[in-house]
Scaffold this motif. Structure first.
Motif, PDB file in Angstrom:
ATOM      1  N   HIS A 112       0.837  -1.199   0.000  1.00 29.31           N
ATOM      2  CA  HIS A 112       0.000   0.000   0.000  1.00 29.31           C
ATOM      3  C   HIS A 112       0.874   1.252   0.000  1.00 29.31           C
ATOM      4  CE1 HIS A 112      -2.119  -3.390   1.767  1.00 29.31           C
ATOM      5  NE2 HIS A 112      -3.283  -2.794   1.566  1.00 29.31           N
ATOM      6  N   ALA A 143       2.735   1.313  -3.597  1.00 26.66           N
ATOM      7  CA  ALA A 143       1.916   1.533  -4.791  1.00 26.66           C
ATOM      8  C   ALA A 143       1.381   2.957  -4.867  1.00 26.66           C
ATOM      9  CB  ALA A 143       0.768   0.528  -4.832  1.00 26.66           C
ATOM     10  N   LEU A 144       1.000   3.534  -3.725  1.00 25.38           N
ATOM     11  CA  LEU A 144       0.475   4.896  -3.732  1.00 25.38           C
ATOM     12  C   LEU A 144       1.538   5.924  -4.107  1.00 25.38           C
ATOM     13  CD1 LEU A 144      -1.795   4.858  -0.556  1.00 25.38           C
ATOM     14  CD2 LEU A 144      -2.577   5.331  -2.891  1.00 25.38           C
ATOM     15  N   LEU A 157      -0.482  -0.063  -8.262  1.00 26.74           N
ATOM     16  CA  LEU A 157      -1.863  -0.146  -7.786  1.00 26.74           C
ATOM     17  C   LEU A 157      -2.674  -1.221  -8.492  1.00 26.74           C
ATOM     18  CD1 LEU A 157      -2.572   3.673  -7.463  1.00 26.74           C
ATOM     19  CD2 LEU A 157      -2.551   2.022  -5.572  1.00 26.74           C
ATOM     20  N   ARG A 198      -6.013  -2.127  -5.246  1.00 27.31           N
ATOM     21  CA  ARG A 198      -6.836  -0.907  -5.218  1.00 27.31           C
ATOM     22  C   ARG A 198      -7.994  -1.059  -4.242  1.00 27.31           C
ATOM     23  NH1 ARG A 198      -5.898   2.865  -9.278  1.00 27.31           N
ATOM     24  NH2 ARG A 198      -4.561   2.114 -10.966  1.00 27.31           N
ATOM     25  N   LEU A 213      -5.605   7.684  -6.335  1.00 26.33           N
ATOM     26  CA  LEU A 213      -6.312   6.552  -6.932  1.00 26.33           C
ATOM     27  C   LEU A 213      -7.093   6.968  -8.175  1.00 26.33           C
ATOM     28  CD1 LEU A 213      -7.626   4.886  -3.653  1.00 26.33           C
ATOM     29  CD2 LEU A 213      -5.951   3.901  -5.227  1.00 26.33           C
TER      30      LEU A 213
END
Length: 411
Positions: free
Chosen positions: A162, A165-166, A296, A312, A342
């Motif tokens: 998390h 990926a962000l 993501l 996601r 996102l």
């Protein structure tokens, strides 16, 4: 080996932000950190904890906050230092940008900083260290006792994908698309004491492990352990080192809010007698790779049976679960920036979109410079092909998935 932990009585924050120095005309890195820091002696030499510091390469300066109570203080602290930095950079035709790697430049063209510990690192690690032309963000969150440190590190290991990926922002390496969301994760992770934290039982086990590494000559001090999440005894913090280089101050605030909210939640759960999640090492390692490769669009493993869910979806759930904690901490708006990421794309997606629309890597550097200067996240237009790819579906059963923040009552 007893290791003193200078506990904090609150979930204080500290952030380290590694910035690239680029030539505004050529877009290439310039080896001028020493000159830049020399022009700001009150920020780089006046105290034991200066807000501007050298990093491994002369093309890098690190901006470091003081001890902050809130995310708002973090962004204000960083913004003030960067304002002073830009006053020095602009007359020199330099600009600061941040991404996990520079899209164009090669590590072999860089100059090492004149700092003794970096020279010692190069001497020890050789090629592994020489090629670390990478940039990241580290977030420290204060915790109230050393007994909480290892359980919280184990629990945070579940969120390495998390965090990564962000903020993944390094799809390019030496002028080529790597096919990864984060090449920085691979380059830095190759160091012998980097990577995911080992799953340890408690603080005495951590002390014993550090003593063993020192006795074996693997490290000379615990500061040479560069795990993706680690206890920092001197500061009394948990340090999250998983984030790629982050292009905008708003996204740095997001990373700080995510870190502070998770650590505060786990701290409170321990106070209430709950055991924290502690995923198996193979799950942590596999999930980190999945986020490194697919960002993501990864599917992450959720249990020991190999069940998977889209990352996601897991991020959506995590953000919703953290909303009440973030509200109490006063960082809900900062955490909400994750929804914007996102929607508009993480940095690796935004960079690739420029190429897919016919742009060049020079255009990517220009976009990173504009994002840094103006703080906005450019929308990511839809495209028919994604070079980064989407992770193929697996045979894991989503129905068997447990809640991401589920904890168990201690007996």
């Amino acid at each position: 080996m007893a290791i003193e932990f200078n506990a904090s009585d609150r979930a204080t924050l500290g952030v380290e932000w590694e910035l690239q120095l680029i030539d505004v005309h050529t877009r290439h890195l310039r080896q001028e950190a020493q000159q830049v820091l020399g022009a700001l002696p009150d920020l780089s030499e006046a105290s034991a904890s200066p807000p501007l510091r050298h990093e491994l390469m002369q093309c890098t300066v690190e901006v470091v906050t003081g001890i902050c109570e809130t995310v708002e203080e973090v962004t204000s602290d960083l913004g003030g230092t960067i304002g002073r930095l830009q006053e020095i950079l602009e007359p020199r035709q330099l600009a600061p940008i941040c991404a996990g790697t520079h899209p164009l430049d090669d590590w072999r063209d860089q100059t090492l900083s004149p700092v003794q510990r970096y020279g010692e690192l190069i001497d020890q690690m050789q090629w592994l260290a020489r090629r670390i032309l990478t940039f990241g963000v580290h977030v420290h969150v204060g915790i109230r006792s050393r007994e909480k440190a290892v359980p919280i590190v184990n629990a945070l290991a579940n969120y390495l994908p998390h965090f990564l990926a962000l903020t993944a922002s390094s799809p390019f390496w030496s002028g080529h698309d790597t096919g990864l969301a984060s090449s920085r994760s691979i380059i830095f992770g190759a160091l012998p004491t980097a990577g995911p934290p080992p799953r340890l039982r408690d603080w005495p086990t951590f002390e014993e492990y550090m003593e063993t590494l020192i006795r074996a000559g693997t490290i000379s001090s615990i500061k040479e352990v560069w795990w993706d999440v680690r206890p920092h005894p001197d500061f009394g913090t948990i340090e999250i080192r998983m984030f790629d280089g982050i292009p905008t101050l708003r996204e740095v605030g997001m990373a700080a809010a995510l870190s502070q909210s998770l650590v505060r939640l786990f701290d409170q759960q321990l106070d209430r007698g709950y055991g924290l999640p502690s995923p198996p090492t193979w799950v942590v390692n596999d999930n980190k790779w999945r986020a490194t490769r697919y960002g993501l669009d990864a599917r992450v493993i959720t249990d020991e049976h190999g069940s998977t869910v889209p990352l996601r979806d897991d991020v959506y759930e995590l953000l919703r679960e953290l909303e009440p904690v973030a509200e109490r901490l006063g960082c809900a708006e900062d955490l909400d920036v994750a929804w914007e990421v996102l929607d508009k794309g993480a940095s690796y997606e935004r960079q690739r979109t420029i190429i897919d629309q016919g742009g060049t890597l020079n255009d990517v550097v220009d976009a990173l410079a504009a994002e840094f200067r103006f703080g906005g996240i450019a929308p990511r237009p839809r495209r028919t092909a994604d070079r980064g790819g989407t992770e193929p579906d697996s045979t894991g059963d989503d129905a068997g998935r447990e809640p991401s923040l589920k904890s168990t009552k201690s007996t």
